[in-house]
Design an enzyme around this catalytic site. Structure first.
Site, PDB file in Angstrom:
ATOM      1  N   SER A  48       0.832  -1.202   0.000  1.00  0.00           N
ATOM      2  CA  SER A  48       0.000   0.000   0.000  1.00  0.00           C
ATOM      3  C   SER A  48       0.870   1.257   0.000  1.00  0.00           C
ATOM      4  CB  SER A  48      -0.939   0.012   1.206  1.00  0.00           C
ATOM      5  OG  SER A  48      -1.809  -1.090   1.130  1.00  0.00           O
ATOM      6  N   GLY A 221      -4.501  -2.168  -0.702  1.00  0.00           N
ATOM      7  CA  GLY A 221      -3.762  -1.855  -1.929  1.00  0.00           C
ATOM      8  C   GLY A 221      -3.404  -0.392  -2.022  1.00  0.00           C
ATOM      9  N   GLY A 223      -2.628   3.530  -3.719  1.00  0.00           N
ATOM     10  CA  GLY A 223      -3.214   4.533  -4.610  1.00  0.00           C
ATOM     11  C   GLY A 223      -4.645   4.894  -4.279  1.00  0.00           C
ATOM     12  N   CYS A 247      -9.285  -2.192   4.140  1.00  0.00           N
ATOM     13  CA  CYS A 247      -8.603  -0.962   3.703  1.00  0.00           C
ATOM     14  C   CYS A 247      -9.005  -0.569   2.276  1.00  0.00           C
ATOM     15  CB  CYS A 247      -7.101  -1.095   3.893  1.00  0.00           C
ATOM     16  SG  CYS A 247      -6.355   0.497   4.272  1.00  0.00           S
ATOM     17  N   MET A 248      -8.180  -0.847   1.263  1.00  0.00           N
ATOM     18  CA  MET A 248      -8.605  -0.548  -0.117  1.00  0.00           C
ATOM     19  C   MET A 248      -9.890  -1.328  -0.406  1.00  0.00           C
ATOM     20  SD  MET A 248      -7.576   1.003  -2.906  1.00  0.00           S
ATOM     21  CE  MET A 248      -6.705   0.891  -4.434  1.00  0.00           C
ATOM     22  N   GLN A 251     -12.781   0.523   0.873  1.00  0.00           N
ATOM     23  CA  GLN A 251     -13.108   1.682   0.030  1.00  0.00           C
ATOM     24  C   GLN A 251     -13.807   1.232  -1.259  1.00  0.00           C
ATOM     25  OE1 GLN A 251      -9.139   3.225  -0.357  1.00  0.00           O
ATOM     26  NE2 GLN A 251      -9.076   4.028   1.724  1.00  0.00           N
ATOM     27  N   ASN A 289      -3.011   2.150   7.684  1.00  0.00           N
ATOM     28  CA  ASN A 289      -2.192   2.731   6.628  1.00  0.00           C
ATOM     29  C   ASN A 289      -3.108   3.133   5.487  1.00  0.00           C
ATOM     30  OD1 ASN A 289      -0.582   3.318   4.456  1.00  0.00           O
ATOM     31  ND2 ASN A 289      -0.147   1.168   4.010  1.00  0.00           N
ATOM     32  N   GLY A 291      -4.662   6.748   3.056  1.00  0.00           N
ATOM     33  CA  GLY A 291      -4.666   8.178   2.783  1.00  0.00           C
ATOM     34  C   GLY A 291      -5.999   8.636   2.226  1.00  0.00           C
ATOM     35  N   PHE A 292      -6.904   7.660   1.977  1.00  0.00           N
ATOM     36  CA  PHE A 292      -8.241   7.973   1.479  1.00  0.00           C
ATOM     37  C   PHE A 292      -9.254   7.459   2.486  1.00  0.00           C
ATOM     38  CE2 PHE A 292      -5.485   8.067  -2.125  1.00  0.00           C
ATOM     39  CZ  PHE A 292      -5.986   9.084  -2.924  1.00  0.00           C
ATOM     40  N   HIS A 332      -6.402  -2.472   9.664  1.00  0.00           N
ATOM     41  CA  HIS A 332      -5.814  -3.764   9.295  1.00  0.00           C
ATOM     42  C   HIS A 332      -6.022  -4.822  10.372  1.00  0.00           C
ATOM     43  CE1 HIS A 332      -3.904  -2.788   5.487  1.00  0.00           C
ATOM     44  NE2 HIS A 332      -3.797  -1.571   5.990  1.00  0.00           N
ATOM     45  N   GLU A 334      -5.630  -7.870  10.168  1.00  0.00           N
ATOM     46  CA  GLU A 334      -4.636  -8.950  10.098  1.00  0.00           C
ATOM     47  C   GLU A 334      -3.358  -8.543  10.831  1.00  0.00           C
ATOM     48  OE1 GLU A 334      -5.111  -6.760   7.828  1.00  0.00           O
ATOM     49  OE2 GLU A 334      -3.152  -6.178   7.054  1.00  0.00           O
TER      50      GLU A 334
HETATM   51  N1  LIG Z   1      -3.752   0.103   2.978  1.00  0.00           N
HETATM   52  C1  LIG Z   1      -4.632   0.369   2.029  1.00  0.00           C
HETATM   53  O1  LIG Z   1      -5.299  -0.519   1.470  1.00  0.00           O
HETATM   54  C2  LIG Z   1      -4.727   1.792   1.579  1.00  0.00           C
HETATM   55  C3  LIG Z   1      -5.868   2.088   0.655  1.00  0.00           C
HETATM   56  C4  LIG Z   1      -5.648   3.346  -0.180  1.00  0.00           C
HETATM   57  N2  LIG Z   1      -4.537   3.183  -1.064  1.00  0.00           N
HETATM   58  C5  LIG Z   1      -5.441   4.539   0.741  1.00  0.00           C
HETATM   59  O2  LIG Z   1      -4.363   5.058   0.831  1.00  0.00           O
HETATM   60  O3  LIG Z   1      -6.372   4.987   1.390  1.00  0.00           O
END
Ligand SMILES: NC(=O)CC[C@H](N)C(=O)O
Length: 361
Positions: A48, A221, A223, A247-248, A251, A289, A291-292, A332, A334
């Site tokens: 990520s 993931g 971005g 996480c990703m 979203q 972790n 940023g979105f 997270h 995990e």
């Molecule tokens: N760890 C992630 O899956 C981060 C998700 C997405 N890339 C974000 O920064 O928000």
């Protein structure tokens, strides 16, 4: 002899002077900060962080060294590592190499001797920004180049597995869509008995349905999640199968149901983020972790409800679908590294798959 110098140049014109370690090359990325006190190896190898330069706020880095067991991926894509002190003499029974050697092997440059807390204050007030690690003495052109550079948007494609593979277990059968997954998601699913088929990010919903999984895990993931509209459509087409997003993945579940995401000012990166579980009222300490984030004002009419909230800033940390068997968390569960408080979510996923199975029987 004078020590060699290395520079960290920020988009806003700030220049930090430090010392080189890791790979011997210049590198540009989005500068972010992580407040974890442990788990340096897990953080650097978390995909990520693809295209990001990671600043560690904890002053001593790499004192337990790097080992062969803790990596979250085998081809880390972080663009750089910024530390106060990079330990050259690690001490741990599992250590196989120093942070410096590890970064050299993975072609990731590092810079040490930096006041990382000053960077953190800057990013907290100005937001994350572009930066470059360079051995050249900084000049105005570099700042201009940096300001005018644009980020790539193909991080998920680069981070995902190219071919499917299986990590066996007695069952249930889980398809894990890999947007840049952390290995610990596979390890955790296996430890709950799951038979895991890891598939590339662009696997279609039909291909996944043909595998007849008991459940689908949507991985973390890199971005902006809004950059991958085809994957969002796939998640939408999978609703009905038990889904768990991390996480990703969280979203993408939101976007698939019609919610919107936004870029946070400086994100959440660390392993002690408090989150409130709204059903139990309990506080979990979590590893994060991202940023979105999901915009809660766009959830109306999506069928999704908020299940978890961040205590620090009240952002959405978890959701559940009221009609379909689907839930997700922004943090997270995990761990790897981090607290194990949210481990119960894997049990909930197993239960969801078992209920679905019983209904089919
Ligand atoms: N760890 C992630 O899956 C981060 C998700 C997405 N890339 C974000 O920064 O928000």
């Amino acid at each position: 002899m004078l020590k060699e110098k290395r520079y960290l140049v920020l988009e806003d014109g700030t220049v930090y002077e430090g010392y080189p370690f890791g790979a011997n090359r210049a590198s540009e990325g989005e500068l972010v900060f992580n407040t974890s006190m442990t788990g340096v190896q897990e953080v650097i190898t978390d995909l990520s962080y693809t295209d990001q330069i990671i600043t560690f706020t904890y002053p001593l880095t790499g004192n337990t060294g790097m080992n062969i067991e803790d990596s979250e991926s085998f081809n880390p894509q972080a663009r750089g590592v910024v530390v106060r002190e990079a330990c050259t003499d690690p001490s741990n029974f599992r250590t196989t190499e120093t942070l410096d050697a590890f970064l050299k092997r993975h072609d990731i440059p590092g810079i040490s001797g930096i006041d990382t807390r000053s960077i953190t204050r800057k990013l907290r007030s100005g937001g994350v920004m572009k930066a470059v690690i360079t051995d050249e003495t900084y000049h105005e052109d570099l700042i201009e180049l940096l300001q005018n550079s644009t980020f790539r948007t193909d991080q998920v494609k680069r981070a995902s597995t190219k071919t499917p593979y299986i990590s066996t277990g007695p069952g249930p059968r889980v398809v894990l869509i890999d947007y840049g997954k952390k290995e610990n998601i596979v390890r955790q699913l296996n430890s709950y008995g799951c038979d895991v088929t890891v598939v590339p990010h662009d696997t279609t919903a039909d291909e996944i349905r043909q595998m007849r999984p008991d459940g689908v895990m949507l991985s973390n993931g890199p971005g902006d999640p809004a950059n991958i509209p085809d994957q969002i459509k796939t998640v939408k087409a999978l609703l009905g199968i038990p889904l768990f997003g991390i996480c990703m993945g969280h979203q993408l579940l939101g976007l698939a149901c019609g919610a919107k995401t936004y870029k946070m000012k400086f994100g959440h990166r660390g392993s002690n983020h408090p989150v409130k579980n709204l059903s139990t009222g309990k506080i979990e300490i979590t590893s994060q972790n991202h940023g979105f984030s999901i915009d809660p004002d766009t959830l109306l009419g999506t069928g999704l409800e908020v299940t978890h909230r961040a205590l620090n800033d009240d952002t959405v940390e978890g959701m559940r679908h009221t009609e379909y068997p689907a839930f997700s968390v922004q943090y997270h569960p995990e761990a790897g590294a981090g607290p194990h408080d949210p481990g119960y979510l894997f049990n909930e996923f197993i239960e969801l798959m078992n209920i679905k199975e019983a209904n089919h029987a």
